[in-house]
Design an enzyme around this catalytic site. Structure first.
Site, short mmCIF file in Angstrom:
data_model
loop_
_atom_site.label_atom_id
_atom_site.label_comp_id
_atom_site.label_asym_id
_atom_site.label_seq_id
_atom_site.Cartn_x
_atom_site.Cartn_y
_atom_site.Cartn_z
N HIS A 207 0.80 -1.15 0.15
CA HIS A 207 -0.14 -0.12 -0.13
C HIS A 207 0.79 1.46 0.07
CE1 HIS A 207 -2.90 3.16 1.19
NE2 HIS A 207 -3.77 2.30 0.83
N CYS A 245 -3.36 2.46 -4.79
CA CYS A 245 -4.41 3.58 -3.98
C CYS A 245 -4.35 4.78 -4.42
CB CYS A 245 -4.06 3.47 -2.52
SG CYS A 245 -5.04 4.63 -1.28
N HIS A 272 -7.58 0.63 -4.91
CA HIS A 272 -8.50 1.33 -4.01
C HIS A 272 -8.80 2.60 -4.71
CE1 HIS A 272 -6.37 -0.21 -0.01
NE2 HIS A 272 -7.02 -1.10 -0.62
N ASP A 317 -12.93 2.89 -1.56
CA ASP A 317 -11.98 3.41 -0.38
C ASP A 317 -12.82 4.29 0.35
OD1 ASP A 317 -9.95 3.19 1.24
OD2 ASP A 317 -8.55 3.89 -0.26
N HIS A 318 -12.26 4.95 1.21
CA HIS A 318 -13.05 6.03 2.16
C HIS A 318 -14.16 6.77 1.49
CE1 HIS A 318 -8.75 6.54 3.85
NE2 HIS A 318 -8.80 5.21 3.87
N TYR A 331 -15.13 4.54 6.77
CA TYR A 331 -15.65 3.20 6.51
C TYR A 331 -17.00 3.05 6.87
CZ TYR A 331 -11.09 2.04 5.28
OH TYR A 331 -9.87 2.09 4.49
#
Ligand code: DNO
Length: 353
Positions: A207, A245, A272, A317-318, A331
């Site tokens: 990551h 990501c 991501h 992702d977020h 999340y």
């Protein structure tokens, strides 16, 4: 590609398997043994239990995020070999259970870093945000406490209180770990685990550092095209790969995300996908996945992955916190579900053209 969502397990997540299954766009989950400390061995029975929990919920365990790396490995202390042995045994146990994707990071002390966990956006949603000016003024010790107090009662990934209680010692231990040393320690680790990954076909997906620059004076080495390629070339097995990501890499506007996708072709095992808005140099806030809401062109990134024949795992992702949801910052269920639908829509359109 396979669309997934991140799930922390029934004891840690506010989102349930029943909810995740109904998103429908999602085929599998990315999860972890959230109670495990970095360096601890994962027993086969524990992995089996996690798999069963998810399969009983009608989904599959598509990969692990994360099997965390002990500081001894990052710092390169003499006991690192013992922790690498544990990591290899964990990989064998995962391999025996048919798990073939592992996300991890090599960031010293802190994992991802934000200075605001609930920044209001004009529409009334709240998001994670980062401001380098704040990081420069803040004592990292107070910072860990801030993360803890503002996480809605959840333990945030990478911000486990057990580790962060030892911040002073950790900063001392990392004081001579410059970027070259950290890189060499990463390569040492990868060379040691790669035969096991190759045996079981386990794709390791590092990551990127988030944000993609050094924070609190600590070295960070997975931040741009040059150092990603250096890391891939140092250990050329296809199983030595990357988590693309886009929020982390894109935190630095100098990183051209589409160019990066093509440069990493064949070595991106996990993506991501999310958006953020740059508001000033070193300052950004997260946004809705929709391209128009932030600084990234999600359609262009998804298209680049498609063009390169990407057949790995994607997750939104977020997400923003919406509709009064109380969840771990970044999340919640709702906005990530919207993100999954959006990314699947982009993928379907691109693949039909
Ligand atoms: C934060 C996540 C990170 C990520 C780890 C991977 O939301 O993106 O915690 O999972 O860095 O090891």
């Amino acid at each position: 590609m396979k669309m997934t969502m991140r799930y922390y397990g029934k004891d840690y997540d506010s989102v349930t398997l029943e909810q995740l299954r109904q998103i429908r766009y999602v085929e599998g989950l990315i999860s972890t043994l959230y109670y495990k400390q970095a360096g601890e061995l994962w027993e086969r029975d524990e992995i089996k239990a996690l798999k069963k929990e998810i399969e009983d919920g009608g989904l599959e365990l598509s990969g692990i995020e994360s099997v965390n790396i002990h500081d001894a490995i990052k710092i390169g202390t003499p006991d690192r070999d013992m922790y690498i042995e544990n990591y290899i045994k964990t990989l064998e146990n995962l391999g025996e259970e048919g798990i073939n994707l592992v996300c991890y990071n090599f960031m010293p002390i802190f994992d991802w870093t934000r200075t605001d966990l609930a920044k209001p956006r004009p529409d009334g949603s709240t998001v994670l945000a980062y401001d380098q000016n704040i990081v420069e003024k803040i004592d990292p010790n107070n910072f860990a406490a801030y993360m803890d107090e503002n996480s809605n009662g959840f333990v945030m990934p990478g911000w486990e209180p057990e580790r962060l209680g030892k911040l002073k010692e950790l900063f001392e231990a990392y004081k001579d770990v410059d970027a070259d040393k950290l890189f060499n320690n990463l390569v040492y680790f990868l060379k040691a685990i790669m035969p096991t990954c190759d045996k079981y076909g386990i794709k390791m997906a590092i990551h990127p550092d988030d944000p993609a620059w050094s924070v609190f004076g600590l070295s960070r080495i997975i931040t741009n095209k040059e150092n990603l390629l250096k890391m891939l070339n140092a250990v050329p097995s296809v199983n030595n790969g990357v988590t693309f990501c886009m929020g982390s890499l894109g935190s630095n506007p100098d990183n051209d995300l589409v160019d990066l996708v093509h440069a990493l072709k064949g070595r991106i095992h996990f993506a991501h996908i999310r958006n953020l808005k740059h508001t000033a140099p070193g300052k950004f806030e997260e946004a809705c996945h929709l391209s128009a809401d932030g600084s990234f062109d999600l359609a262009a990134v998804v298209k680049a992955l498609y063009e390169d024949g990407f057949d790995g795992v994607i997750r939104p992702d977020h997400g923003r916190m919406l509709w009064g949801e109380k969840a771990m910052p970044g999340y919640g269920l709702y906005d990530r579900a919207l993100g999954a639908a959006y990314i699947c829509g982009l993928w379907e359109m691109i693949s039909k053209n």
